[in-house]
Every structure is written in structure tokens, then in C-alpha cells.
Design a protein around this motif. Structure first.
Motif, PDB file in Angstrom:
ATOM      1  N   PHE A  31       8.662  -6.334  43.276  1.00  0.00           N
ATOM      2  CA  PHE A  31       9.569  -5.889  44.374  1.00  0.00           C
ATOM      3  C   PHE A  31       8.877  -7.679  45.280  1.00  0.00           C
ATOM      4  CE2 PHE A  31      10.614  -3.241  42.036  1.00  0.00           C
ATOM      5  CZ  PHE A  31      12.288  -3.209  42.170  1.00  0.00           C
ATOM      6  N   VAL A  32       9.509  -8.316  45.799  1.00  0.00           N
ATOM      7  CA  VAL A  32       9.675  -9.127  46.685  1.00  0.00           C
ATOM      8  C   VAL A  32      10.685  -9.476  47.873  1.00  0.00           C
ATOM      9  CG1 VAL A  32       8.601 -11.485  47.987  1.00  0.00           C
ATOM     10  CG2 VAL A  32       7.997 -10.601  45.974  1.00  0.00           C
ATOM     11  N   GLU A  36      13.046  -8.015  41.967  1.00  0.00           N
ATOM     12  CA  GLU A  36      12.247  -7.273  41.201  1.00  0.00           C
ATOM     13  C   GLU A  36      11.443  -9.368  40.112  1.00  0.00           C
ATOM     14  OE1 GLU A  36      11.396  -3.741  37.924  1.00  0.00           O
ATOM     15  OE2 GLU A  36      13.357  -3.736  38.798  1.00  0.00           O
ATOM     16  N   TYR A  37      10.753  -8.293  39.927  1.00  0.00           N
ATOM     17  CA  TYR A  37       9.531  -9.706  39.009  1.00  0.00           C
ATOM     18  C   TYR A  37       8.853  -9.269  38.248  1.00  0.00           C
ATOM     19  CZ  TYR A  37      11.000 -12.912  42.509  1.00  0.00           C
ATOM     20  OH  TYR A  37      11.644 -13.728  43.402  1.00  0.00           O
ATOM     21  N   VAL A  38       8.284  -9.990  37.010  1.00  0.00           N
ATOM     22  CA  VAL A  38       7.032  -8.969  36.309  1.00  0.00           C
ATOM     23  C   VAL A  38       5.896 -10.380  35.990  1.00  0.00           C
ATOM     24  CG1 VAL A  38       8.587  -9.921  34.257  1.00  0.00           C
ATOM     25  CG2 VAL A  38       6.570  -8.156  34.797  1.00  0.00           C
ATOM     26  N   LYS A  78       1.013 -13.836  46.260  1.00  0.00           N
ATOM     27  CA  LYS A  78       0.315 -12.773  47.456  1.00  0.00           C
ATOM     28  C   LYS A  78       1.104 -11.644  47.795  1.00  0.00           C
ATOM     29  CE  LYS A  78       0.807 -14.147  52.493  1.00  0.00           C
ATOM     30  NZ  LYS A  78       1.540 -15.085  53.185  1.00  0.00           N
ATOM     31  N   GLU A  79       2.163 -11.687  46.949  1.00  0.00           N
ATOM     32  CA  GLU A  79       2.667  -9.891  47.337  1.00  0.00           C
ATOM     33  C   GLU A  79       1.627  -9.383  45.967  1.00  0.00           C
ATOM     34  OE1 GLU A  79       4.075  -6.820  48.567  1.00  0.00           O
ATOM     35  OE2 GLU A  79       4.800  -8.459  49.176  1.00  0.00           O
ATOM     36  N   LYS A  81      -1.427 -10.158  45.111  1.00  0.00           N
ATOM     37  CA  LYS A  81      -3.035 -10.161  45.316  1.00  0.00           C
ATOM     38  C   LYS A  81      -3.089  -8.758  46.378  1.00  0.00           C
ATOM     39  CE  LYS A  81      -4.078 -14.573  44.410  1.00  0.00           C
ATOM     40  NZ  LYS A  81      -4.246 -15.827  45.203  1.00  0.00           N
ATOM     41  N   LYS A  82      -2.151  -8.935  47.164  1.00  0.00           N
ATOM     42  CA  LYS A  82      -1.527  -7.477  48.571  1.00  0.00           C
ATOM     43  C   LYS A  82      -2.194  -6.431  47.829  1.00  0.00           C
ATOM     44  CE  LYS A  82       1.563  -8.615  51.646  1.00  0.00           C
ATOM     45  NZ  LYS A  82       2.528  -8.954  52.033  1.00  0.00           N
ATOM     46  N   LEU A  83      -1.409  -5.990  46.301  1.00  0.00           N
ATOM     47  CA  LEU A  83      -2.485  -4.877  45.410  1.00  0.00           C
ATOM     48  C   LEU A  83      -3.097  -4.381  45.339  1.00  0.00           C
ATOM     49  CD1 LEU A  83       1.593  -5.014  43.663  1.00  0.00           C
ATOM     50  CD2 LEU A  83       0.740  -3.896  45.313  1.00  0.00           C
ATOM     51  N   LEU A  84      -3.997  -6.096  45.134  1.00  0.00           N
ATOM     52  CA  LEU A  84      -5.217  -5.835  44.046  1.00  0.00           C
ATOM     53  C   LEU A  84      -6.013  -5.124  45.342  1.00  0.00           C
ATOM     54  CD1 LEU A  84      -5.323  -8.916  41.855  1.00  0.00           C
ATOM     55  CD2 LEU A  84      -4.330  -6.135  40.981  1.00  0.00           C
TER      56      LEU A  84
END
Length: 85
Positions: A31-32, A36-38, A78-79, A81-84
Motif C-alpha cells: 500500500f502507498v 494498493e499495488y501488486v 521506494k515503499e 524497498k523499505k519492506l526489503l
């Protein structure tokens, strides 16, 4: 880890501009803000391509729309990459 505990891949099939079937693996749903995105990647492990699709609700059904706007794509990646990290 036992074999039956392996994570099952979620594969989505699309048609390219030439009408050829292309299979992509869903690698993340994020989610940004409130959208929601996939993120989808080719099954070819040598490819580093990643495609971002916005999930829009149309007539109460999910519709995937390719993110073609560079700024929107940057926000999504960017979002991710934050998860990674």
C-alpha cells in the motif's frame, strides 16, 4: 523446511501487445497511502524487470492497471524497498 512447506508462487498470466501469453509472479502486495499495488516479475530468474500494477476496484472487482507514470512508479518501488531492508 520440508518440501510441503514451500511457499506457493502466485502466477498471473497476461497477453502482451503481440497477443502472446506472458506469465508473471506476484512478488509483493503493498500500500502507498491508501492505494494498493501488486509487483510482478517475470518467471525468468535472469530478468531483473519488475512491473507495478495499481489495483483499482471497478464494479466491485479488482482491476490491475500498469503503473506508467514515473513518479507513481518511484513511490511504489521506494515503499517496496523499505519492506526489503
Amino acid at each position: 523446511m520440508e518440501e510441503n512447506e514451500k511457499e506457493e508462487k502466485q502466477i498471473m498470466s497476461f497477453k502482451d501487445e503481440d497477443g502472446n501469453k506472458v506469465d508473471l509472479e506476484a512478488i509483493a502486495r503493498i500500500f502507498v497511502e491508501e492505494t494498493e499495488y501488486v509487483l510482478l516479475a517475470p518467471l525468468d530468474e535472469e530478468s531483473e524487470d519488475v512491473f507495478a500494477f495499481r489495483i483499482d476496484i471497478v464494479d466491485e472487482k479488482e482491476e490491475l492497471n500498469l503503473v506508467e507514470d514515473d513518479k507513481e512508479f518511484e513511490r511504489v518501488t521506494k515503499e517496496y524497498k523499505k519492506l526489503l531492508y
